[in-house]
Design a protein around this motif. Structure first.
Motif, PDB file in Angstrom:
ATOM      1  N   GLY A  97       0.818  -1.215   0.000  1.00 50.80           N
ATOM      2  CA  GLY A  97       0.000   0.000   0.000  1.00 50.80           C
ATOM      3  C   GLY A  97       0.845   1.256   0.000  1.00 50.80           C
ATOM      4  N   GLU A  98       1.964   1.237   0.740  1.00 51.27           N
ATOM      5  CA  GLU A  98       2.883   2.382   0.727  1.00 51.27           C
ATOM      6  C   GLU A  98       3.541   2.548  -0.635  1.00 51.27           C
ATOM      7  OE1 GLU A  98       5.648   1.468   3.838  1.00 51.27           O
ATOM      8  OE2 GLU A  98       4.377   2.332   5.409  1.00 51.27           O
ATOM      9  N   ALA A  99       3.960   1.423  -1.241  1.00 51.38           N
ATOM     10  CA  ALA A  99       4.658   1.487  -2.534  1.00 51.38           C
ATOM     11  C   ALA A  99       3.728   1.894  -3.669  1.00 51.38           C
ATOM     12  CB  ALA A  99       5.309   0.145  -2.847  1.00 51.38           C
ATOM     13  N   GLU A 100       2.504   1.401  -3.658  1.00 49.45           N
ATOM     14  CA  GLU A 100       1.555   1.661  -4.749  1.00 49.45           C
ATOM     15  C   GLU A 100       0.701   2.892  -4.498  1.00 49.45           C
ATOM     16  OE1 GLU A 100       1.231  -0.134  -7.635  1.00 49.45           O
ATOM     17  OE2 GLU A 100       2.977  -1.306  -7.011  1.00 49.45           O
ATOM     18  N   GLY A 101       0.609   3.324  -3.287  1.00 47.34           N
ATOM     19  CA  GLY A 101      -0.267   4.444  -2.959  1.00 47.34           C
ATOM     20  C   GLY A 101      -1.627   3.982  -2.470  1.00 47.34           C
ATOM     21  N   SER A 102      -2.079   2.806  -2.909  1.00 51.20           N
ATOM     22  CA  SER A 102      -3.350   2.230  -2.460  1.00 51.20           C
ATOM     23  C   SER A 102      -3.401   0.773  -2.885  1.00 51.20           C
ATOM     24  CB  SER A 102      -4.541   2.995  -3.041  1.00 51.20           C
ATOM     25  OG  SER A 102      -4.595   2.800  -4.444  1.00 51.20           O
ATOM     26  N   LEU A 103      -4.301   0.044  -2.283  1.00 48.81           N
ATOM     27  CA  LEU A 103      -4.521  -1.348  -2.660  1.00 48.81           C
ATOM     28  C   LEU A 103      -5.860  -1.437  -3.365  1.00 48.81           C
ATOM     29  CD1 LEU A 103      -3.406  -3.213   0.588  1.00 48.81           C
ATOM     30  CD2 LEU A 103      -2.121  -2.935  -1.519  1.00 48.81           C
ATOM     31  N   THR A 104      -5.885  -2.116  -4.494  1.00 49.44           N
ATOM     32  CA  THR A 104      -7.119  -2.220  -5.272  1.00 49.44           C
ATOM     33  C   THR A 104      -7.418  -3.668  -5.594  1.00 49.44           C
ATOM     34  OG1 THR A 104      -5.942  -1.996  -7.373  1.00 49.44           O
ATOM     35  CG2 THR A 104      -6.762   0.038  -6.353  1.00 49.44           C
ATOM     36  N   ILE A 105      -8.668  -3.912  -5.881  1.00 48.89           N
ATOM     37  CA  ILE A 105      -9.114  -5.199  -6.405  1.00 48.89           C
ATOM     38  C   ILE A 105      -9.912  -4.878  -7.657  1.00 48.89           C
ATOM     39  CG2 ILE A 105     -10.458  -7.284  -6.009  1.00 48.89           C
ATOM     40  CD1 ILE A 105     -10.103  -6.832  -3.015  1.00 48.89           C
ATOM     41  N   ASP A 106      -9.391  -5.276  -8.803  1.00 48.52           N
ATOM     42  CA  ASP A 106     -10.055  -4.981 -10.070  1.00 48.52           C
ATOM     43  C   ASP A 106     -10.615  -6.254 -10.676  1.00 48.52           C
ATOM     44  OD1 ASP A 106      -9.368  -2.283  -9.883  1.00 48.52           O
ATOM     45  OD2 ASP A 106      -7.442  -2.618 -10.894  1.00 48.52           O
ATOM     46  N   ALA A 107     -11.644  -6.093 -11.466  1.00 45.40           N
ATOM     47  CA  ALA A 107     -12.292  -7.235 -12.092  1.00 45.40           C
ATOM     48  C   ALA A 107     -11.421  -7.858 -13.178  1.00 45.40           C
ATOM     49  CB  ALA A 107     -13.627  -6.813 -12.690  1.00 45.40           C
ATOM     50  N   ASP A 108     -10.492  -7.105 -13.733  1.00 39.87           N
ATOM     51  CA  ASP A 108      -9.651  -7.634 -14.812  1.00 39.87           C
ATOM     52  C   ASP A 108      -8.440  -8.424 -14.310  1.00 39.87           C
ATOM     53  OD1 ASP A 108      -8.227  -5.537 -13.774  1.00 39.87           O
ATOM     54  OD2 ASP A 108      -7.812  -4.566 -15.695  1.00 39.87           O
ATOM     55  N   GLY A 109      -8.351  -8.683 -12.999  1.00 39.84           N
ATOM     56  CA  GLY A 109      -7.278  -9.503 -12.448  1.00 39.84           C
ATOM     57  C   GLY A 109      -6.109  -8.711 -11.925  1.00 39.84           C
ATOM     58  N   THR A 110      -6.175  -7.396 -12.023  1.00 42.09           N
ATOM     59  CA  THR A 110      -5.102  -6.601 -11.436  1.00 42.09           C
ATOM     60  C   THR A 110      -5.478  -6.252 -10.006  1.00 42.09           C
ATOM     61  OG1 THR A 110      -6.081  -4.546 -12.253  1.00 42.09           O
ATOM     62  CG2 THR A 110      -4.439  -5.619 -13.668  1.00 42.09           C
ATOM     63  N   GLY A 111      -4.498  -5.803  -9.255  1.00 39.49           N
ATOM     64  CA  GLY A 111      -4.749  -5.487  -7.855  1.00 39.49           C
ATOM     65  C   GLY A 111      -4.495  -6.708  -6.997  1.00 39.49           C
ATOM     66  N   LEU A 112      -5.163  -6.760  -5.864  1.00 40.70           N
ATOM     67  CA  LEU A 112      -4.971  -7.870  -4.932  1.00 40.70           C
ATOM     68  C   LEU A 112      -5.406  -9.189  -5.567  1.00 40.70           C
ATOM     69  CD1 LEU A 112      -6.278  -6.240  -1.641  1.00 40.70           C
ATOM     70  CD2 LEU A 112      -3.918  -6.581  -2.337  1.00 40.70           C
ATOM     71  N   GLY A 113      -4.589 -10.215  -5.369  1.00 44.60           N
ATOM     72  CA  GLY A 113      -4.872 -11.514  -5.975  1.00 44.60           C
ATOM     73  C   GLY A 113      -5.361 -12.535  -4.974  1.00 44.60           C
ATOM     74  N   ASP A 114      -5.626 -13.713  -5.510  1.00 41.35           N
ATOM     75  CA  ASP A 114      -6.158 -14.774  -4.659  1.00 41.35           C
ATOM     76  C   ASP A 114      -5.105 -15.362  -3.724  1.00 41.35           C
ATOM     77  OD1 ASP A 114      -4.748 -15.993  -6.689  1.00 41.35           O
ATOM     78  OD2 ASP A 114      -6.216 -17.581  -7.045  1.00 41.35           O
ATOM     79  N   GLY A 115      -3.834 -15.196  -4.024  1.00 41.89           N
ATOM     80  CA  GLY A 115      -2.790 -15.662  -3.116  1.00 41.89           C
ATOM     81  C   GLY A 115      -2.856 -14.961  -1.774  1.00 41.89           C
ATOM     82  N   LEU A 116      -3.127 -13.663  -1.810  1.00 39.50           N
ATOM     83  CA  LEU A 116      -3.277 -12.906  -0.570  1.00 39.50           C
ATOM     84  C   LEU A 116      -4.493 -13.401   0.209  1.00 39.50           C
ATOM     85  CD1 LEU A 116      -2.300 -10.544   1.180  1.00 39.50           C
ATOM     86  CD2 LEU A 116      -3.943  -9.143  -0.042  1.00 39.50           C
ATOM     87  N   ALA A 117      -5.557 -13.711  -0.512  1.00 38.60           N
ATOM     88  CA  ALA A 117      -6.758 -14.235   0.141  1.00 38.60           C
ATOM     89  C   ALA A 117      -6.471 -15.588   0.798  1.00 38.60           C
ATOM     90  CB  ALA A 117      -7.895 -14.368  -0.862  1.00 38.60           C
ATOM     91  N   PHE A 118      -5.678 -16.428   0.118  1.00 38.21           N
ATOM     92  CA  PHE A 118      -5.294 -17.718   0.721  1.00 38.21           C
ATOM     93  C   PHE A 118      -4.482 -17.505   1.996  1.00 38.21           C
ATOM     94  CE2 PHE A 118      -5.766 -19.843  -3.564  1.00 38.21           C
ATOM     95  CZ  PHE A 118      -6.781 -20.687  -3.169  1.00 38.21           C
ATOM     96  N   ALA A 119      -3.534 -16.576   1.959  1.00 41.81           N
ATOM     97  CA  ALA A 119      -2.700 -16.330   3.140  1.00 41.81           C
ATOM     98  C   ALA A 119      -3.538 -15.783   4.283  1.00 41.81           C
ATOM     99  CB  ALA A 119      -1.569 -15.357   2.796  1.00 41.81           C
ATOM    100  N   PHE A 120      -4.377 -14.811   4.003  1.00 40.15           N
ATOM    101  CA  PHE A 120      -5.203 -14.215   5.049  1.00 40.15           C
ATOM    102  C   PHE A 120      -6.193 -15.243   5.602  1.00 40.15           C
ATOM    103  CE2 PHE A 120      -8.438 -11.436   6.869  1.00 40.15           C
ATOM    104  CZ  PHE A 120      -7.636 -10.555   7.573  1.00 40.15           C
ATOM    105  N   GLY A 121      -6.845 -15.977   4.721  1.00 39.51           N
ATOM    106  CA  GLY A 121      -7.786 -17.021   5.155  1.00 39.51           C
ATOM    107  C   GLY A 121      -7.091 -18.125   5.927  1.00 39.51           C
ATOM    108  N   GLY A 122      -5.870 -18.492   5.515  1.00 37.96           N
ATOM    109  CA  GLY A 122      -5.111 -19.511   6.238  1.00 37.96           C
ATOM    110  C   GLY A 122      -4.785 -19.077   7.656  1.00 37.96           C
ATOM    111  N   GLY A 123      -4.401 -17.801   7.821  1.00 46.72           N
ATOM    112  CA  GLY A 123      -4.126 -17.289   9.162  1.00 46.72           C
ATOM    113  C   GLY A 123      -5.364 -17.298  10.041  1.00 46.72           C
TER     114      GLY A 123
END
Length: 187
Positions: A97-123
């Motif tokens: 978020g600091e490097a990009e200025g913001s975190l986004t989730i876009d419908a075209d597959g850019t932004g936050l991905g499913d790997g982050l969701a796996f890590a967060f859900g796993g925790g």
């Protein structure tokens, strides 16, 4: 026992999701294994990390702690593993978020991905597994007969007036006979 099994299954599922997550896209199609651990503390760069020095390392460590925690039925170890996974995931989100200025989730597959969701859900699954587990039983309860409470003190007696007496040990039998020594003669 049912709680330990259910908690163990949840914890192991969370550990599996956490270890699988670096092999999926985390942000803008970049996999989690491409982010160096050092980038989490100094700032995200475009340099691709070795797999041994990537974010996979703390997540694999958390999975190992989870397995040890499940084998030992330790809620504390499983919860610690969940905190490690969530801690590194949230730290990564802050740095990106600091490097990009913001975190986004876009419908075209850019932004936050499913790997982050796996890590967060796993925790989260690791923490839920730790809560569900009953842990190790420290003592086995033995049904003991009910003892009535001590009888009441008779009126007028004080605790300082009573003394405890213990039976004395039995004395050895004394033998009479010629072999018995009478000691030195004092005449």
């Amino acid at each position: 026992m049912i709680r330990n099994v259910a908690g163990s299954v949840l914890a192991l599922a969370g550990a599996t999701a956490a270890v699988w997550s670096p092999f999926r896209a985390w942000y803008d199609g970049r996999h989690g294994r491409d982010y160096a651990i050092g980038d989490l503390f100094t700032g995200i760069t475009d340099v691709k990390a070795d797999i041994a020095g990537s974010i996979l390392l703390p997540l694999a460590f958390a999975a190992l702690v989870t397995v040890v925690g499940v084998v030992l039925r330790s809620r504390l170890l499983v919860a610690f593993a969940g905190i490690v996974v969530l801690g590194f995931t949230i730290l990564w989100m802050v740095r990106v978020g600091e490097a990009e200025g913001s975190l986004t989730i876009d419908a075209d597959g850019t932004g936050l991905g499913d790997g982050l969701a796996f890590a967060f859900g796993g925790g989260v699954l690791l923490l839920i597994g730790a809560l569900v587990m009953s842990g190790r039983s420290r003592t086995h309860r033995v049904d003991r007969p009910h003892r009535p409470p001590h009888p009441p003190e008779p009126a007028g007696t004080e605790a300082t007036d009573r003394t405890l007496t213990y039976p004395s040990p039995p004395e050895p039998p004394v033998e009479d006979g010629p072999e018995r020594s009478q000691g030195p003669d004092r005449t």
